[in-house]
Design an enzyme around this catalytic site. Structure first.
Site, PDB file in Angstrom:
ATOM      1  N   ASP A  80       0.837  -1.202   0.000  1.00  0.00           N
ATOM      2  CA  ASP A  80       0.000   0.000   0.000  1.00  0.00           C
ATOM      3  C   ASP A  80       0.879   1.261   0.000  1.00  0.00           C
ATOM      4  O   ASP A  80       1.981   1.246   0.580  1.00  0.00           O
ATOM      5  CB  ASP A  80      -0.851  -0.058   1.292  1.00  0.00           C
ATOM      6  N   HIS A  81       0.437   2.335  -0.603  1.00  0.00           N
ATOM      7  CA  HIS A  81       1.042   3.676  -0.473  1.00  0.00           C
ATOM      8  C   HIS A  81       2.554   3.735  -0.440  1.00  0.00           C
ATOM      9  O   HIS A  81       3.138   4.214   0.539  1.00  0.00           O
ATOM     10  CB  HIS A  81       0.550   4.332   0.824  1.00  0.00           C
ATOM     11  N   ASP A 102       3.002   5.482  -4.936  1.00  0.00           N
ATOM     12  CA  ASP A 102       2.324   6.680  -4.450  1.00  0.00           C
ATOM     13  C   ASP A 102       3.159   7.939  -4.671  1.00  0.00           C
ATOM     14  O   ASP A 102       4.050   8.258  -3.886  1.00  0.00           O
ATOM     15  CB  ASP A 102       1.994   6.505  -2.960  1.00  0.00           C
ATOM     16  N   ASN A 228     -10.230  -0.108   0.274  1.00  0.00           N
ATOM     17  CA  ASN A 228      -9.188  -0.292   1.290  1.00  0.00           C
ATOM     18  C   ASN A 228      -9.753  -0.049   2.687  1.00  0.00           C
ATOM     19  O   ASN A 228     -10.384   0.983   2.926  1.00  0.00           O
ATOM     20  CB  ASN A 228      -8.063   0.709   1.069  1.00  0.00           C
TER      21      ASN A 228
END
Ligand code: 13P
Length: 281
Positions: A80-81, A102, A228
């Site tokens: 994630d991110h 990201d 998410n």
């Protein structure tokens, strides 16, 4: 079994439902997400936040990969991110094949160039990429309405961004925030519909914790096929720690049960119950 996020999102799209992507930090999180997914015959995404990766390093990735391999439902493992090229390389080395690149804290040109570069690298290794255009705020950011609008995804730019970077999934900013929402949740559905028209790749919504069910369903109708969820799981875990338990295994078991209840509720809401059976046909 381990599958690609792209395959899961494509299936969700054709069945007009969405895949739940749940942030996990440890064994209890992994057990809760896969336990709920297996019980409901739903595919899921196990998602690792960079802060969790910094703490858990390769053993955390290895745990997720092993759990996915053993699961009776399709599971993808997603970073994630990630705004660090080093962390992306580490994740690829350790076997992850789904990464959110990201660049949302950069200006448009810099975001586009960072994302293009990383996407090319990830594609070469057989991975898929989620990216964000606009910038998802935190509930604690305290932005004014114009400031928040300035951070939303521009549908016209989105088409250019997707074409130039070659990303596989797009995280949209339509008023969604990470963490708990202050006051009423208000999404710009007109903007979401315009983004859906301007780009053809699957759309992702971050900041699902605390979003009322009817808004989630509307997002699915307008093309969101990955949601998410982090805060609600973390809260379930932390609430268990506040209760009195005298045995560590009891704490862990209670934490799994509390998080599994949250995951099950979301999988029903995303309408992905039974999708695992359709995928295995
Ligand atoms: P919440 O913490 O609001 O559930 O958001 C999670 C998220 O979007 C992770 O990328």
């Amino acid at each position: 079994m381990q599958v690609s996020s792209a395959e899961l999102l494509a299936a969700a799209r054709s069945y007009q439902c969405a895949v739940g992507a749940f942030n996990i930090y440890n064994l209890e999180g992994v057990k809760a997400v896969i336990g709920a997914a297996e019980a409901l015959h739903s595919p899921v995404v196990l998602q690792i936040h960079p802060a969790a990766l910094t703490f858990g390093e390769r053993p955390l990735i290895a745990l997720c990969l092993a759990a996915a391999d053993q699961a009776t439902v399709p599971v993808s493992i997603h970073l994630d991110h990630c705004s660090s090229a080093d962390a992306i390389s580490l994740a690829l080395e350790a076997g992850m094949r789904s990464i959110m690149v990201d660049g949302s804290q950069l200006d448009y040109e810099a975001n586009r160039s960072f994302t293009s570069e990383q996407t090319a690298q990830i594609h070469t290794r057989g991975g898929v990429v989620e990216a964000e255009l606009g910038r998802i705020s935190g509930s604690e950011d305290g932005l004014s309405v114009p400031e928040r609008e300035a951070r939303m995804t521009d549908p016209i730019l989105a088409a250019d961004y997707v074409a130039q970077t070659g990303v596989d999934m797009l995280a949209v900013c339509i008023g969604n925030v990470h963490g708990r929402y202050r006051g009423e949740v208000q999404f710009d559905f007109g903007r979401l519909a315009a983004i859906r028209k301007s780009v053809s790749i699957p759309l992702v919504l971050h900041g699902t914790s605390g979003v009322p069910n009817e808004l989630v369903r509307r997002c699915i109708d307008l093309g969101v096929c990955k949601f998410n969820v982090n805060t609600e799981l973390r809260e379930a875990y932390m609430n268990v720690l506040r209760q009195t338990h005298h045995d560590l295994i009891d704490v862990m078991t209670a934490a799994v049960a509390a998080m599994q209840a949250v995951v099950s509720e979301k999988l029903r809401l995303f309408n992905s119950v039974g999708l695992a059976d359709a995928l295995s046909k």
